[in-house]
Design an enzyme around this catalytic site. Structure first.
Site, PDB file in Angstrom:
ATOM      1  N   ARG A   1       4.592  -0.326  -4.502  1.00  0.00           N
ATOM      2  CA  ARG A   1       4.173  -0.788  -3.168  1.00  0.00           C
ATOM      3  C   ARG A   1       2.892  -1.622  -3.204  1.00  0.00           C
ATOM      4  O   ARG A   1       2.506  -2.219  -2.210  1.00  0.00           O
ATOM      5  CB  ARG A   1       3.968   0.415  -2.239  1.00  0.00           C
ATOM      6  CG  ARG A   1       5.247   1.143  -1.916  1.00  0.00           C
ATOM      7  CD  ARG A   1       4.986   2.237  -0.925  1.00  0.00           C
ATOM      8  NE  ARG A   1       4.714   1.707   0.397  1.00  0.00           N
ATOM      9  CZ  ARG A   1       5.599   1.664   1.379  1.00  0.00           C
ATOM     10  NH1 ARG A   1       6.811   2.103   1.179  1.00  0.00           N
ATOM     11  NH2 ARG A   1       5.278   1.185   2.552  1.00  0.00           N
TER      12      ARG A   1
ATOM     13  N   GLU B   1       9.866 -14.807  -9.767  1.00  0.00           N
ATOM     14  CA  GLU B   1       9.166 -13.554  -9.474  1.00  0.00           C
ATOM     15  C   GLU B   1       8.568 -12.900 -10.707  1.00  0.00           C
ATOM     16  O   GLU B   1       7.449 -12.407 -10.671  1.00  0.00           O
ATOM     17  CB  GLU B   1      10.142 -12.541  -8.839  1.00  0.00           C
ATOM     18  CG  GLU B   1      10.443 -12.777  -7.395  1.00  0.00           C
ATOM     19  CD  GLU B   1      11.412 -11.745  -6.853  1.00  0.00           C
ATOM     20  OE1 GLU B   1      11.162 -11.206  -5.772  1.00  0.00           O
ATOM     21  OE2 GLU B   1      12.446 -11.476  -7.494  1.00  0.00           O
TER      22      GLU B   1
ATOM     23  N   GLU C   1      19.162 -16.969  -5.740  1.00  0.00           N
ATOM     24  CA  GLU C   1      18.731 -15.650  -6.204  1.00  0.00           C
ATOM     25  C   GLU C   1      18.336 -15.682  -7.691  1.00  0.00           C
ATOM     26  O   GLU C   1      17.339 -15.084  -8.091  1.00  0.00           O
ATOM     27  CB  GLU C   1      19.834 -14.615  -5.930  1.00  0.00           C
ATOM     28  CG  GLU C   1      19.562 -13.196  -6.412  1.00  0.00           C
ATOM     29  CD  GLU C   1      18.275 -12.577  -5.879  1.00  0.00           C
ATOM     30  OE1 GLU C   1      17.677 -13.102  -4.924  1.00  0.00           O
ATOM     31  OE2 GLU C   1      17.855 -11.560  -6.450  1.00  0.00           O
TER      32      GLU C   1
ATOM     33  N   HIS D   1      19.788 -36.318  -3.965  1.00  0.00           N
ATOM     34  CA  HIS D   1      19.036 -36.747  -2.781  1.00  0.00           C
ATOM     35  C   HIS D   1      17.552 -36.417  -2.902  1.00  0.00           C
ATOM     36  O   HIS D   1      16.908 -36.068  -1.915  1.00  0.00           O
ATOM     37  CB  HIS D   1      19.623 -36.099  -1.517  1.00  0.00           C
ATOM     38  CG  HIS D   1      21.042 -36.505  -1.267  1.00  0.00           C
ATOM     39  ND1 HIS D   1      21.402 -37.798  -0.984  1.00  0.00           N
ATOM     40  CD2 HIS D   1      22.203 -35.791  -1.301  1.00  0.00           C
ATOM     41  CE1 HIS D   1      22.713 -37.864  -0.832  1.00  0.00           C
ATOM     42  NE2 HIS D   1      23.226 -36.669  -1.036  1.00  0.00           N
TER      43      HIS D   1
ATOM     44  N   TRP E   1      -2.337  -3.010  -1.752  1.00  0.00           N
ATOM     45  CA  TRP E   1      -1.911  -4.429  -1.841  1.00  0.00           C
ATOM     46  C   TRP E   1      -2.745  -5.123  -0.785  1.00  0.00           C
ATOM     47  O   TRP E   1      -2.537  -4.930   0.409  1.00  0.00           O
ATOM     48  CB  TRP E   1      -0.419  -4.545  -1.542  1.00  0.00           C
ATOM     49  CG  TRP E   1       0.181  -5.891  -1.836  1.00  0.00           C
ATOM     50  CD1 TRP E   1       0.696  -6.309  -3.017  1.00  0.00           C
ATOM     51  CD2 TRP E   1       0.364  -6.979  -0.917  1.00  0.00           C
ATOM     52  NE1 TRP E   1       1.186  -7.598  -2.888  1.00  0.00           N
ATOM     53  CE2 TRP E   1       0.993  -8.032  -1.611  1.00  0.00           C
ATOM     54  CE3 TRP E   1       0.054  -7.173   0.435  1.00  0.00           C
ATOM     55  CZ2 TRP E   1       1.318  -9.244  -1.024  1.00  0.00           C
ATOM     56  CZ3 TRP E   1       0.380  -8.389   1.015  1.00  0.00           C
ATOM     57  CH2 TRP E   1       1.007  -9.409   0.285  1.00  0.00           C
TER      58      TRP E   1
ATOM     59  N   LYS F   1      14.629 -14.777  -9.087  1.00  0.00           N
ATOM     60  CA  LYS F   1      14.347 -13.750 -10.107  1.00  0.00           C
ATOM     61  C   LYS F   1      13.414 -14.314 -11.176  1.00  0.00           C
ATOM     62  O   LYS F   1      12.465 -13.669 -11.584  1.00  0.00           O
ATOM     63  CB  LYS F   1      15.635 -13.258 -10.778  1.00  0.00           C
ATOM     64  CG  LYS F   1      16.516 -12.312 -10.027  1.00  0.00           C
ATOM     65  CD  LYS F   1      15.943 -10.947  -9.738  1.00  0.00           C
ATOM     66  CE  LYS F   1      15.165 -10.891  -8.504  1.00  0.00           C
ATOM     67  NZ  LYS F   1      15.529 -10.639  -7.242  1.00  0.00           N
TER      68      LYS F   1
ATOM     69  N   ASN G   1      -2.336   2.456   5.510  1.00  0.00           N
ATOM     70  CA  ASN G   1      -1.350   1.426   5.193  1.00  0.00           C
ATOM     71  C   ASN G   1      -1.048   0.696   6.495  1.00  0.00           C
ATOM     72  O   ASN G   1      -0.784   1.340   7.510  1.00  0.00           O
ATOM     73  CB  ASN G   1      -0.088   2.121   4.652  1.00  0.00           C
ATOM     74  CG  ASN G   1       1.023   1.140   4.363  1.00  0.00           C
ATOM     75  OD1 ASN G   1       0.789  -0.054   4.203  1.00  0.00           O
ATOM     76  ND2 ASN G   1       2.242   1.645   4.304  1.00  0.00           N
ATOM     77  N   GLY G   2      -1.116  -0.636   6.493  1.00  0.00           N
ATOM     78  CA  GLY G   2      -0.831  -1.400   7.715  1.00  0.00           C
ATOM     79  C   GLY G   2      -1.951  -2.372   8.003  1.00  0.00           C
ATOM     80  O   GLY G   2      -2.803  -2.629   7.151  1.00  0.00           O
TER      81      GLY G   2
ATOM     82  N   LYS H   1       6.921  -4.387  -3.371  1.00  0.00           N
ATOM     83  CA  LYS H   1       8.353  -4.174  -3.147  1.00  0.00           C
ATOM     84  C   LYS H   1       8.704  -4.134  -1.676  1.00  0.00           C
ATOM     85  O   LYS H   1       9.754  -4.597  -1.259  1.00  0.00           O
ATOM     86  CB  LYS H   1       8.803  -2.880  -3.821  1.00  0.00           C
ATOM     87  CG  LYS H   1      10.292  -2.670  -3.680  1.00  0.00           C
ATOM     88  CD  LYS H   1      10.915  -2.228  -4.953  1.00  0.00           C
ATOM     89  CE  LYS H   1      12.419  -2.301  -4.906  1.00  0.00           C
ATOM     90  NZ  LYS H   1      12.944  -3.637  -5.193  1.00  0.00           N
TER      91      LYS H   1
ATOM     92  N   CYS I   1       0.828  -1.201   0.000  1.00  0.00           N
ATOM     93  CA  CYS I   1       0.000   0.000   0.000  1.00  0.00           C
ATOM     94  C   CYS I   1       0.870   1.262   0.000  1.00  0.00           C
ATOM     95  O   CYS I   1       1.930   1.293   0.606  1.00  0.00           O
ATOM     96  CB  CYS I   1      -0.945   0.068   1.181  1.00  0.00           C
ATOM     97  SG  CYS I   1      -2.051  -1.318   1.323  1.00  0.00           S
TER      98      CYS I   1
HETATM   99  C1  G6P Z   1       9.533  -8.274  -0.915  1.00  0.00           C
HETATM  100  C2  G6P Z   1      10.107  -7.948  -2.272  1.00  0.00           C
HETATM  101  C3  G6P Z   1      11.432  -8.683  -2.469  1.00  0.00           C
HETATM  102  C4  G6P Z   1      12.379  -8.359  -1.331  1.00  0.00           C
HETATM  103  C5  G6P Z   1      11.753  -8.700   0.022  1.00  0.00           C
HETATM  104  C6  G6P Z   1      12.604  -8.206   1.182  1.00  0.00           C
HETATM  105  O1  G6P Z   1       9.093  -9.586  -0.871  1.00  0.00           O
HETATM  106  O2  G6P Z   1       9.205  -8.288  -3.297  1.00  0.00           O
HETATM  107  O3  G6P Z   1      12.023  -8.270  -3.688  1.00  0.00           O
HETATM  108  O4  G6P Z   1      13.575  -9.069  -1.492  1.00  0.00           O
HETATM  109  O5  G6P Z   1      10.481  -8.051   0.130  1.00  0.00           O
HETATM  110  O6  G6P Z   1      12.639  -6.812   1.134  1.00  0.00           O
HETATM  111  P1  G6P Z   1      13.723  -5.918   1.830  1.00  0.00           P
HETATM  112  O7  G6P Z   1      13.308  -4.519   1.514  1.00  0.00           O
HETATM  113  O8  G6P Z   1      13.654  -6.213   3.304  1.00  0.00           O
HETATM  114  O9  G6P Z   1      15.040  -6.278   1.264  1.00  0.00           O
END
Ligand code: G6P
Length: 615
Positions: A27, A494, A487, A510, A77, A491, A103-104, A610, A2
């Site tokens: 957001r 996501e 990672e 395994h 969101w 990616k 927001n929250g 994000k 949000c």
């Molecule tokens: C969300 C984002 C990710 C990010 C994670 C942790 O899930 O979509 O891309 O890695 O939060 O966020 P931070 O700001 O704590 O690194």
């Protein structure tokens, strides 16, 4: 999670709010809404889905908005209540005069809702936010003062909130309040702003006041008053934002993600700048305020993080143990919170977070502080809540990251861990100085090597095209590049929604090997000269024997590899210890181009946000 923006001033209110929401869209993007004070009226517009729908809606009603003087906007969101029009913000009280964006999460909203229903309030949505609107309206009916009504109401709220409130009978005033959710005020000349994050206001002002928990702000176009929960005036410091508005432009790239991938060489230079002057000089980490003797005798480090930051933490653990011999644990913040940890006053706890606002990590850090651990925060946002909790801070200096999928902030976090690990090695005298000199020299060369990768991405695009129709991927690696495998797979998941999983290469046999056949590409990270090369190569052969399609990420030019692998992604030669910084770049690009070919929404993938400010 949000985004909120409020504005009062002389500019076109609708445009300012839309611009602010555009810059906050990372957001959340389930629905969007706006309340505009137009003369005597408050007009509300809401749409489902992305912000473009709200823009179109406002465009078609533009002629009905004649004299806008202020307004509040929201991008959602969904947490409580599905993403529907009725659940979209703003929310109002029963008579519609009081309007709220939030927001929250309000944890006690059900009890409050029942009490308010008994008082005759008519609820329309399933959201916790609507409770806030009715609650404040109820208080307002008693005290007839919006600021007091907000203060009395927030005292009854449990959970996290950043709220903006306006009322039809209180012209020109926006009241804001926060607890465990970020909120700031942008100070202008004859105009003021209120927002949940800096990108919402950066195009208009750099002067900012950050609200703390339990503070309440009364914002008019010419004045900002901040009080504490008891109504005492709080004198706030005006801070100047370090960001430039250009950070919020794609600068000709098709997506923010691609732009941010291309920014990585400069980001690395920025992180090194001021910390690594010369290979003969020790690394300087001025903001790490731990007594050198304490650091020398430290026997435990715990790193907590989420998502991409958790992967940087995994590489960090490897580096710290390798360079300083200090036992280091890594844990997802959400797991750290709910177990009996061994954290104590002799533990260094490192929180890693791009945004500095991730709720799980904030809670974990608060728990670590309660146990008297020294807390070091590695973040891209020195203005964040997490940074405010820090005893020591490493600012990773990646600049604003807009794409939801993190790229440049990951690289910046990695580089910060190299610097921290070298710093610890130098304090403890754990590594040979000649080795450290060589490492620093190579560290400084990394941006040039990445520029080499970025200057010709045709091979990566070819690979993306060839493999974009596969539904599952496995990424394998050993040692420090296990973080890279996790990672790289994250990616791809996501932004393309393809099922991709990172495994320690040795674990393939395994269990996961049972899944292998010609429909399953296996991507192996092979760093020649490294201690894991031969073993990852044999694990790749095991995969080939089960008919898996094989992709190698490697720097070696070897005919034998060409016969084993279906595709080879080349990287410049690099030592294994530094290779995660180089290896992550083609994997970011591979995910990017696959998502692009599949026509996915690269910068704003479905269901993600994000900055996740709820646990
Ligand atoms: C969300 C984002 C990710 C990010 C994670 C942790 O899930 O979509 O891309 O890695 O939060 O966020 P931070 O700001 O704590 O690194």
């Amino acid at each position: 999670m949000c985004g909120i923006v409020g504005y009062t001033g002389y500019r076109d209110v609708v445009s300012v709010l839309l611009k602010g929401l555009t810059n906050l869209e990372y957001r959340g993007y389930d629905s969007a809404g706006m309340a505009i004070r137009d003369g005597e009226d408050i007009k509300i517009f809401k749409t489902l889905g992305k912000l473009i729908n709200l823009k179109n809606e406002l465009e078609s009603h533009r002629s009905e908005i004649n004299n806008p003087v202020m307004g509040i906007g929201h991008i959602r969101w969904a947490t409580h209540g599905s993403p529907s029009l009725v659940n979209a913000h703003p929310h109002t009280c029963s008579c519609g005069k009081l309007v709220v964006v939030h927001n929250g999460i309000i944890e006690n909203y059900k009890e409050l809702r029942e009490q308010l229903i008994k008082k005759g309030c008519k609820f329309r949505s399933q959201t916790d936010t609507e409770t806030i609107a009715h609650l404040i309206a109820d208080e307002y009916s008693l005290c007839k003062n919006l600021e007091t009504a907000v203060r009395n109401s927030v005292k009854k709220l449990q959970g996290a909130y950043a709220v903006c409130v306006i009322h039809k009978d209180v012209p020109d005033v926006i009241v804001g309040a926060r607890k465990h959710a970020p909120m700031l005020i942008g100070i202008g000349e004859g105009e003021n702003f209120i927002a949940s994050d800096t990108p919402a206001i950066i195009e208009y002002t750099k002067k900012t006041v950050y609200l703390e928990d339990n503070e309440i702000a009364v914002v008019t176009k010419d004045n900002v008053k901040v009080t504490d929960i008891n109504g005492n005036i709080v004198k706030k410091k005006v801070e100047i934002l370090p960001w430039e508005p250009a950070a919020l432009s794609k600068l000709g790239y098709k997506h923010f993600m691609l732009k941010e991938i291309h920014e990585q060489p400069d980001v690395i230079r920025n992180v090194l700048n001021g910390k690594l002057y010369d290979i003969d000089e020790p690394v300087e980490l001025k903001e790490v305020n731990i007594d050198k003797n304490i650091l020398k005798n430290l026997n435990k480090i715990q790193i907590i993080a989420c998502g991409t930051s958790l992967h940087a933490a995994l590489a960090g653990k490897y580096l710290i143990e390798e360079f300083s011999g200090i036992s280091t644990e890594v844990e997802a913040s959400s797991e750290y919170i709910y177990r009996r940890t061994t954290t104590d006053s002799s533990t260094l706890v490192i929180g890693v977070s791009q945004s500095g606002e991730t709720a799980d990590t904030i809670t974990a850090i608060k728990q670590a502080k309660e146990k008297n651990a020294h807390v070091l925060i590695i973040t891209n946002r020195p203005d964040s809540n997490m940074a405010r909790l820090a005893d020591s801070l490493i600012h990773v200096n990646a600049g604003i990251e807009v794409s939801v999928a993190a790229t440049k902030s990951y690289t910046a976090q990695l580089i910060s861990f190299y610097l921290l690990a070298i710093h610890l090695a130098e304090i403890k005298g754990f590594k040979d100085s000649k080795y450290l000199k060589g490492l620093k020299h190579e560290l400084i060369q990394l941006p040039i090597k990445i520029e080499g990768i970025l200057s010709d991405t045709s091979g990566i695009q070819k690979c993306a095209r060839k493999f974009s129709s596969y539904k599952n991927f496995i990424y394998i690696a050993r040692g420090i590049n296990l973080a890279t495998a996790y990672e790289g797979a994250l990616k791809l998941k996501e932004i393309s929604y393809i099922n991709a999983t990172g495994y320690p290469a040795g674990e393939l046999k395994h269990g996961p090997i049972a899944m292998l056949d010609e429909t399953m590409p296996v991507l192996s990270i092979l760093i020649p000269g490294g201690i894991t090369y031969e073993k990852v190569l044999s694990n790749s052969e095991e995969a080939k024997a089960r008919n898996a399609k094989l992709i190698a990420l490697t720097s070696i030019d070897d005919k034998n590899l060409e016969s084993l692998f279906d595709f080879i992604l080349r990287i410049p030669p690099v030592s294994e210890i530094l290779s995660p910084v180089i290896a992550c770049v083609p994997l970011q690009l591979l995910a990017y181009y696959i998502a692009e070919f599949l026509g996915k929404d690269v910068d704003q993938p479905r269901n993600l946000a994000k900055s996740v400010t709820v646990e």
